[in-house]
Design a protein around this motif. Structure first.
Motif, mmCIF file in Angstrom:
data_model
loop_
_atom_site.group_PDB
_atom_site.id
_atom_site.type_symbol
_atom_site.label_atom_id
_atom_site.label_comp_id
_atom_site.label_asym_id
_atom_site.label_seq_id
_atom_site.Cartn_x
_atom_site.Cartn_y
_atom_site.Cartn_z
ATOM 1 N N VAL A 115 0.809 -1.221 0.000
ATOM 2 C CA VAL A 115 0.000 0.000 0.000
ATOM 3 C C VAL A 115 0.844 1.273 0.000
ATOM 4 C CG1 VAL A 115 -1.994 -1.088 1.073
ATOM 5 C CG2 VAL A 115 -0.222 -0.070 2.515
ATOM 6 N N GLY A 116 2.073 1.223 -0.458
ATOM 7 C CA GLY A 116 2.886 2.430 -0.512
ATOM 8 C C GLY A 116 2.438 3.374 -1.616
ATOM 9 N N GLU A 117 2.508 4.685 -1.355
ATOM 10 C CA GLU A 117 2.226 5.732 -2.333
ATOM 11 C C GLU A 117 0.913 5.480 -3.079
ATOM 12 O OE1 GLU A 117 3.824 8.309 -2.034
ATOM 13 O OE2 GLU A 117 5.743 7.771 -1.176
ATOM 14 N N ALA A 118 0.983 5.297 -4.413
ATOM 15 C CA ALA A 118 -0.243 5.111 -5.208
ATOM 16 C C ALA A 118 -0.650 3.651 -5.306
ATOM 17 C CB ALA A 118 -0.047 5.687 -6.610
ATOM 18 N N CYS A 119 0.026 2.776 -4.587
ATOM 19 C CA CYS A 119 -0.305 1.354 -4.634
ATOM 20 C C CYS A 119 -1.451 1.030 -3.679
ATOM 21 C CB CYS A 119 0.927 0.520 -4.312
ATOM 22 S SG CYS A 119 2.048 0.327 -5.703
ATOM 23 N N GLY A 120 -1.715 -0.253 -3.551
ATOM 24 C CA GLY A 120 -2.850 -0.707 -2.771
ATOM 25 C C GLY A 120 -3.876 -1.314 -3.700
ATOM 26 N N LEU A 121 -5.040 -1.632 -3.171
ATOM 27 C CA LEU A 121 -6.162 -2.118 -3.975
ATOM 28 C C LEU A 121 -6.832 -0.891 -4.594
ATOM 29 C CD1 LEU A 121 -8.131 -4.326 -4.890
ATOM 30 C CD2 LEU A 121 -9.283 -4.115 -2.684
ATOM 31 N N THR A 122 -6.772 -0.778 -5.911
ATOM 32 C CA THR A 122 -7.165 0.482 -6.547
ATOM 33 C C THR A 122 -8.440 0.410 -7.366
ATOM 34 O OG1 THR A 122 -5.647 -0.040 -8.369
ATOM 35 C CG2 THR A 122 -4.825 1.417 -6.630
ATOM 36 N N ASN A 123 -8.800 -0.762 -7.890
ATOM 37 C CA ASN A 123 -9.966 -0.849 -8.768
ATOM 38 C C ASN A 123 -10.757 -2.116 -8.492
ATOM 39 O OD1 ASN A 123 -7.603 0.451 -10.545
ATOM 40 N ND2 ASN A 123 -9.531 1.368 -11.155
ATOM 41 N N ILE A 124 -12.055 -2.040 -8.765
ATOM 42 C CA ILE A 124 -12.915 -3.219 -8.731
ATOM 43 C C ILE A 124 -13.914 -3.103 -9.876
ATOM 44 C CG2 ILE A 124 -14.506 -2.148 -7.062
ATOM 45 C CD1 ILE A 124 -15.000 -4.989 -5.952
ATOM 46 N N PHE A 181 -1.641 1.084 -12.283
ATOM 47 C CA PHE A 181 -2.828 0.810 -13.087
ATOM 48 C C PHE A 181 -3.870 1.904 -12.882
ATOM 49 C CE2 PHE A 181 -2.188 -4.091 -13.065
ATOM 50 C CZ PHE A 181 -1.086 -3.927 -13.879
ATOM 51 N N GLY A 182 -4.612 2.193 -13.949
ATOM 52 C CA GLY A 182 -5.703 3.154 -13.871
ATOM 53 C C GLY A 182 -7.044 2.455 -14.015
ATOM 54 N N SER A 183 -7.952 3.110 -14.698
ATOM 55 C CA SER A 183 -9.309 2.581 -14.854
ATOM 56 C C SER A 183 -9.323 1.307 -15.690
ATOM 57 C CB SER A 183 -10.203 3.633 -15.512
ATOM 58 O OG SER A 183 -10.259 4.811 -14.740
ATOM 59 N N LEU A 184 -10.392 0.525 -15.524
ATOM 60 C CA LEU A 184 -10.606 -0.652 -16.345
ATOM 61 C C LEU A 184 -12.088 -0.808 -16.611
ATOM 62 C CD1 LEU A 184 -10.336 -3.925 -14.248
ATOM 63 C CD2 LEU A 184 -10.009 -1.711 -13.196
ATOM 64 N N GLY A 185 -12.428 -1.545 -17.657
ATOM 65 C CA GLY A 185 -13.835 -1.717 -18.006
ATOM 66 C C GLY A 185 -13.987 -2.716 -19.137
ATOM 67 N N PHE A 186 -15.221 -2.958 -19.522
ATOM 68 C CA PHE A 186 -15.531 -3.849 -20.626
ATOM 69 C C PHE A 186 -16.120 -3.051 -21.789
ATOM 70 C CE2 PHE A 186 -15.254 -7.192 -17.457
ATOM 71 C CZ PHE A 186 -14.766 -8.269 -18.201
ATOM 72 N N GLU A 187 -15.789 -3.486 -23.014
ATOM 73 C CA GLU A 187 -16.416 -2.917 -24.198
ATOM 74 C C GLU A 187 -17.869 -3.390 -24.269
ATOM 75 O OE1 GLU A 187 -15.232 -0.790 -26.480
ATOM 76 O OE2 GLU A 187 -13.341 -0.581 -25.393
ATOM 77 N N GLU A 188 -18.614 -2.794 -25.208
ATOM 78 C CA GLU A 188 -20.036 -3.116 -25.325
ATOM 79 C C GLU A 188 -20.277 -4.570 -25.715
ATOM 80 O OE1 GLU A 188 -21.904 -0.370 -27.939
ATOM 81 O OE2 GLU A 188 -21.623 1.361 -26.606
ATOM 82 N N ASP A 189 -19.254 -5.242 -26.297
ATOM 83 C CA ASP A 189 -19.448 -6.645 -26.670
ATOM 84 C C ASP A 189 -19.492 -7.560 -25.457
ATOM 85 O OD1 ASP A 189 -16.800 -6.835 -25.854
ATOM 86 O OD2 ASP A 189 -15.991 -7.098 -27.866
ATOM 87 N N GLY A 190 -19.157 -7.024 -24.259
ATOM 88 C CA GLY A 190 -19.204 -7.817 -23.044
ATOM 89 C C GLY A 190 -18.084 -8.817 -22.901
#
Length: 208
Positions: A115-124, A181-190
């Motif tokens: 969890v140092g600096e910008a680390c840690g659990l960042t996205n779900i 790591f930054g944002s993550l997501g799925f395209e419309e094709d799922g």
């Protein structure tokens, strides 16, 4: 400030809340600058200045047991059930009730989270077929050199299981714990999963 963005011809100028900063005076400046420019009303080739609104409002929801919350996902259904990611490496579940959160579950990521600096659990992120498969995707650092995108199967009864590393970055030498790591997501094709990856503070990689 009521101006979210201002369209000047084919260009859109972000106002406060969309990359801008400042208060009402900035909104006035944006509108005045747009109107007076070449794309403003009466300007060459412009369609005039158009004030646009997103129709989105924001409300702060606080809870003493959600320190360092970094991301959240609404679970399927209409009951306001939410999964929260906490920087320390926990997944919390709760239900929104007005402007309050009633927490009702907690699970630790089953490995050490750095969890140092910008680390840690960042996205779900929930899988598009979450209702059928229970898949969630999380990103976190395990050390100063390793960052992971991991898929788990989650259920309220069984917690986290079936760990599967989807993507990882590994540095040869430790660097500052930023730009992971930054944002993550799925395209419309799922099916197509995308994610943003920083340069891990190795500036030579910034344009790769």
């Amino acid at each position: 400030c009521s101006v979210i963005s201002v369209s000047c011809g084919d260009d859109e100028i972000p106002g406060p809340g969309l990359g801008g900063s400042g208060g009402d005076s900035q909104c006035d400046d944006i509108v005045a600058d747009c109107s007076a420019g070449g794309a403003g009303e009466g300007g060459e080739g412009g369609a005039g200045c158009v004030e646009t609104k997103l129709g989105v409002s924001f409300e702060t929801i606080q809870h003493d047991e959600l320190p360092g919350a970094t991301d959240f996902q609404f679970l399927p259904g209409d009951r306001g059930d939410v999964l929260f990611a906490l920087r320390e490496g926990k997944i919390r579940s709760g239900r929104l009730n007005g402007d309050k959160v009633q927490l009702n579950g907690s699970w630790d990521i089953p490995e050490e989270v750095f969890v140092g600096e910008a680390c840690g659990l960042t996205n779900i992120l929930l899988d598009p077929e979450f209702s059928e498969n229970g898949f969630i995707y999380v990103t976190y650092c395990t050390s100063t050199t390793q960052t992971l995108l991991v898929r788990y199967t989650w259920s309220k009864d069984d917690g986290l299981s079936d760990r599967q590393v989807v993507f990882e970055t590994e540095l040869d030498e430790p660097t500052d714990e930023w730009h992971r790591f930054g944002s993550l997501g799925f395209e419309e094709d799922g099916e197509t999963l995308w994610m943003m990856v920083g340069d891990h503070f190795v500036t030579a990689n910034g344009q790769c």
